[in-house]
Scaffold this motif. Structure first.
Motif, mmCIF file in Angstrom:
data_model
loop_
_atom_site.group_PDB
_atom_site.id
_atom_site.type_symbol
_atom_site.label_atom_id
_atom_site.label_comp_id
_atom_site.label_asym_id
_atom_site.label_seq_id
_atom_site.Cartn_x
_atom_site.Cartn_y
_atom_site.Cartn_z
ATOM 1 N N UNK A 167 -43.680 19.911 -38.257
ATOM 2 C CA UNK A 167 -44.364 18.616 -38.107
ATOM 3 C C UNK A 167 -45.874 18.780 -38.098
ATOM 4 N N UNK A 168 -46.363 19.892 -37.561
ATOM 5 C CA UNK A 168 -47.805 20.138 -37.566
ATOM 6 C C UNK A 168 -48.310 20.322 -39.005
ATOM 7 N N UNK A 169 -47.537 21.018 -39.828
ATOM 8 C CA UNK A 169 -47.911 21.188 -41.227
ATOM 9 C C UNK A 169 -47.982 19.826 -41.931
ATOM 10 N N UNK A 170 -46.952 19.014 -41.711
ATOM 11 C CA UNK A 170 -46.940 17.679 -42.318
ATOM 12 C C UNK A 170 -48.112 16.847 -41.823
ATOM 13 N N UNK A 171 -48.415 16.989 -40.537
ATOM 14 C CA UNK A 171 -49.506 16.205 -39.945
ATOM 15 C C UNK A 171 -50.846 16.536 -40.590
ATOM 16 N N UNK A 172 -51.021 17.789 -41.005
ATOM 17 C CA UNK A 172 -52.282 18.162 -41.642
ATOM 18 C C UNK A 172 -52.517 17.355 -42.916
ATOM 19 N N UNK A 173 -51.455 17.119 -43.676
ATOM 20 C CA UNK A 173 -51.560 16.312 -44.893
ATOM 21 C C UNK A 173 -51.756 14.845 -44.537
ATOM 22 N N UNK A 174 -51.025 14.382 -43.549
ATOM 23 C CA UNK A 174 -51.134 12.973 -43.142
ATOM 24 C C UNK A 174 -52.551 12.633 -42.684
ATOM 25 N N UNK A 175 -53.174 13.534 -41.939
ATOM 26 C CA UNK A 175 -54.530 13.274 -41.444
ATOM 27 C C UNK A 175 -55.522 13.127 -42.595
ATOM 28 N N UNK A 176 -55.388 13.979 -43.601
ATOM 29 C CA UNK A 176 -56.280 13.878 -44.758
ATOM 30 C C UNK A 176 -56.024 12.578 -45.526
ATOM 31 N N UNK A 177 -54.763 12.232 -45.684
ATOM 32 C CA UNK A 177 -54.424 10.975 -46.384
ATOM 33 C C UNK A 177 -54.937 9.766 -45.609
ATOM 34 N N UNK A 178 -54.813 9.803 -44.287
ATOM 35 C CA UNK A 178 -55.319 8.698 -43.462
ATOM 36 C C UNK A 178 -56.837 8.573 -43.588
ATOM 37 N N UNK A 179 -57.514 9.730 -43.610
ATOM 38 C CA UNK A 179 -58.972 9.698 -43.764
ATOM 39 C C UNK A 179 -59.354 9.092 -45.105
ATOM 40 N N UNK A 180 -58.636 9.465 -46.154
ATOM 41 C CA UNK A 180 -58.898 8.899 -47.487
ATOM 42 C C UNK A 180 -58.695 7.387 -47.470
ATOM 43 N N UNK B 158 -57.527 13.991 -33.935
ATOM 44 C CA UNK B 158 -58.515 12.957 -34.267
ATOM 45 C C UNK B 158 -59.812 13.576 -34.782
ATOM 46 N N UNK B 159 -60.142 14.776 -34.307
ATOM 47 C CA UNK B 159 -61.352 15.437 -34.784
ATOM 48 C C UNK B 159 -61.212 15.884 -36.233
ATOM 49 N N UNK B 160 -60.013 16.311 -36.610
ATOM 50 C CA UNK B 160 -59.783 16.708 -38.009
ATOM 51 C C UNK B 160 -60.022 15.511 -38.916
ATOM 52 N N UNK B 161 -59.460 14.378 -38.549
ATOM 53 C CA UNK B 161 -59.654 13.170 -39.366
ATOM 54 C C UNK B 161 -61.129 12.781 -39.400
ATOM 55 N N UNK B 162 -61.825 12.911 -38.285
ATOM 56 C CA UNK B 162 -63.247 12.576 -38.226
ATOM 57 C C UNK B 162 -64.051 13.439 -39.191
ATOM 58 N N UNK B 163 -63.752 14.752 -39.214
ATOM 59 C CA UNK B 163 -64.467 15.652 -40.114
ATOM 60 C C UNK B 163 -64.140 15.340 -41.568
ATOM 61 N N UNK B 164 -62.874 15.071 -41.862
ATOM 62 C CA UNK B 164 -62.507 14.659 -43.226
ATOM 63 C C UNK B 164 -63.353 13.458 -43.665
ATOM 64 N N UNK B 165 -63.472 12.467 -42.797
ATOM 65 C CA UNK B 165 -64.245 11.271 -43.121
ATOM 66 C C UNK B 165 -65.713 11.603 -43.370
ATOM 67 N N UNK B 166 -66.256 12.504 -42.570
ATOM 68 C CA UNK B 166 -67.661 12.884 -42.750
ATOM 69 C C UNK B 166 -67.893 13.528 -44.112
ATOM 70 N N UNK B 167 -66.932 14.315 -44.575
ATOM 71 C CA UNK B 167 -67.084 14.933 -45.893
ATOM 72 C C UNK B 167 -66.953 13.905 -47.011
ATOM 73 N N UNK C 98 -70.111 12.137 -47.277
ATOM 74 C CA UNK C 98 -71.159 12.992 -47.858
ATOM 75 C C UNK C 98 -71.046 13.079 -49.376
ATOM 76 N N UNK C 99 -69.914 12.606 -49.936
ATOM 77 C CA UNK C 99 -69.746 12.600 -51.385
ATOM 78 C C UNK C 99 -68.594 13.432 -51.915
ATOM 79 N N UNK C 100 -67.811 14.063 -51.031
ATOM 80 C CA UNK C 100 -66.700 14.897 -51.484
ATOM 81 C C UNK C 100 -65.596 14.054 -52.116
ATOM 82 N N UNK C 101 -64.976 14.607 -53.146
ATOM 83 C CA UNK C 101 -63.818 13.974 -53.789
ATOM 84 C C UNK C 101 -62.556 14.829 -53.657
ATOM 85 N N UNK C 102 -62.650 15.904 -52.882
ATOM 86 C CA UNK C 102 -61.496 16.737 -52.561
ATOM 87 C C UNK C 102 -61.525 17.018 -51.069
ATOM 88 N N UNK C 103 -60.407 16.762 -50.400
ATOM 89 C CA UNK C 103 -60.254 17.125 -48.995
ATOM 90 C C UNK C 103 -59.230 18.236 -48.871
#
Length: 333
Positions: free
Chosen positions: A94-107, A53-62, A65-70
């Motif tokens: 599954x952890x590797x896949x989850x890293x992509x899923x978290x970024x997509x969910x944040x987007x 959940x913290x990874x997704x939170x940080x993605x959202x913060x970026x 802030x104006x980022x267009x690449x996660x």
């Protein structure tokens, strides 16, 4: 997806971003700011199973802030590293896949809050619909070793071409299958790992574009001492590679490095420097030395863009405040 399609996708992304793309900043830096303990051989990848959940939170913060690449939280996430901690092959993948899923969910979460046109910051947060790319991060073999060798490129006897290809192959396949927009090979310290990545992209037939980013500690070569020009040329020869550049490098070297890269390739140049501090691999923490303040870092941004960099963000020890400043410098908002 062929070379022309990859190139067209990149050109359209740059066009839609006004010719200057704002990337995100340091993921691990912000995870630590939120209380994550990263003094671990898995570094930020540990959070994929301890506090996703913290990874997704940080993605959202970026994004706010104006980022267009996660960049996904997979830089130091390797199947071999997870297996060594007692996880199964399936769990590791599954952890590797989850890293992509978290970024997509944040987007998805971010875009759900956006209007079509408003770019007026709200409490320092920007909510504007725009193209946002998810870049699946692949750190070097040295990152897996967790001994700082991604900053030296010295892999000893294990650092031969076939060994490196075998090490990275399945990880690359799993991340590509998870559905990111691009694969980003980060902190590539030497020529042989550059070659290994290029051959894997050509052999695996993944139909996904790639970015290559190299670190430098002298402003001339990559950290191993190998020629930056030779490494960029190897990357440039691969049709899947649509952007090349520099990461985790002190800001004072970036301008000259961008000019050097432009002599070798016509592909878009990406840069995301660190703050200029050095990393202690024994203590697993950054040590202040010649680091620059946030304002000084941001003051370089327009010069980097004018020199030829079209994708600009931050690496270790940069934050959402850094990205806010980059956005303002590039887009005047």
């Amino acid at each position: 997806m062929g070379e022309a399609v990859h190139t067209d996708m990149m050109a359209e992304f740059l066009r839609a971003s006004g010719g200057a793309v704002v990337m995100d900043g340091g993921l691990a830096t912000e995870l630590e700011a939120h209380g994550a303990d990263l003094k671990d051989t898995l570094w930020s990848a540990k959070c994929l199973f301890t506090c996703p959940h913290l990874i997704k939170k940080v993605h959202l913060e970026y994004l706010e802030a104006g980022a267009s690449v996660l960049m996904t939280g997979s830089y130091q996430a390797t199947i071999q590293g997870f297996l060594s901690r007692g996880f199964s092959q399936d769990e590791s993948e599954s952890f590797l896949k989850r890293s992509v899923e978290l970024a997509c969910e944040a987007r998805d979460t971010y875009l759900g809050k956006c209007s079509d046109s408003s770019d007026e910051p709200k409490d320092g947060r920007r909510y504007r619909k725009r193209p946002i790319l998810i870049a699946a991060s692949i750190g070097s073999y040295g990152a897996y070793l967790a001994d700082g060798s991604e900053y030296s490129g010295d892999y000893g006897k294990e650092g031969d071409l076939e060994y490196l290809k075998n090490f990275h192959r399945r990880r690359l396949q799993v991340l590509a299958e998870a559905g990111p927009d691009v694969i980003v090979f980060e902190t590539i310290p030497n020529k042989i790992e550059t070659q290994a990545y290029v051959e894997l992209l050509e052999e695996c037939n993944l139909h996904i574009p790639a970015w290559f980013a190299f670190p430098s500690k002298d402003g001339t070569n990559v950290v191993s001492g190998d020629s930056l020009a030779e490494c960029v040329s190897i990357a440039d020869s691969c049709k899947e590679v649509v952007a090349v550049g520099i990461n985790c490098t002190p800001p004072r070297f970036i301008h000259a490095l961008v000019l050097s890269i432009r002599k070798v390739t016509s592909k878009p140049i990406l840069i995301y420097p660190n703050s200029g501090e050095s990393y202690d691999p024994v203590r697993k923490e950054w040590v202040a030395c010649s680091g620059v303040a946030n304002e000084d870092f941001i003051s370089y941004v327009r010069k980097w863009h004018q020199a030829g960099a079209s994708l600009i963000g931050g690496c270790c020890r940069t934050s959402p405040d850094t990205i806010r400043g980059i956005f303002k410098s590039l887009h005047g908002l």
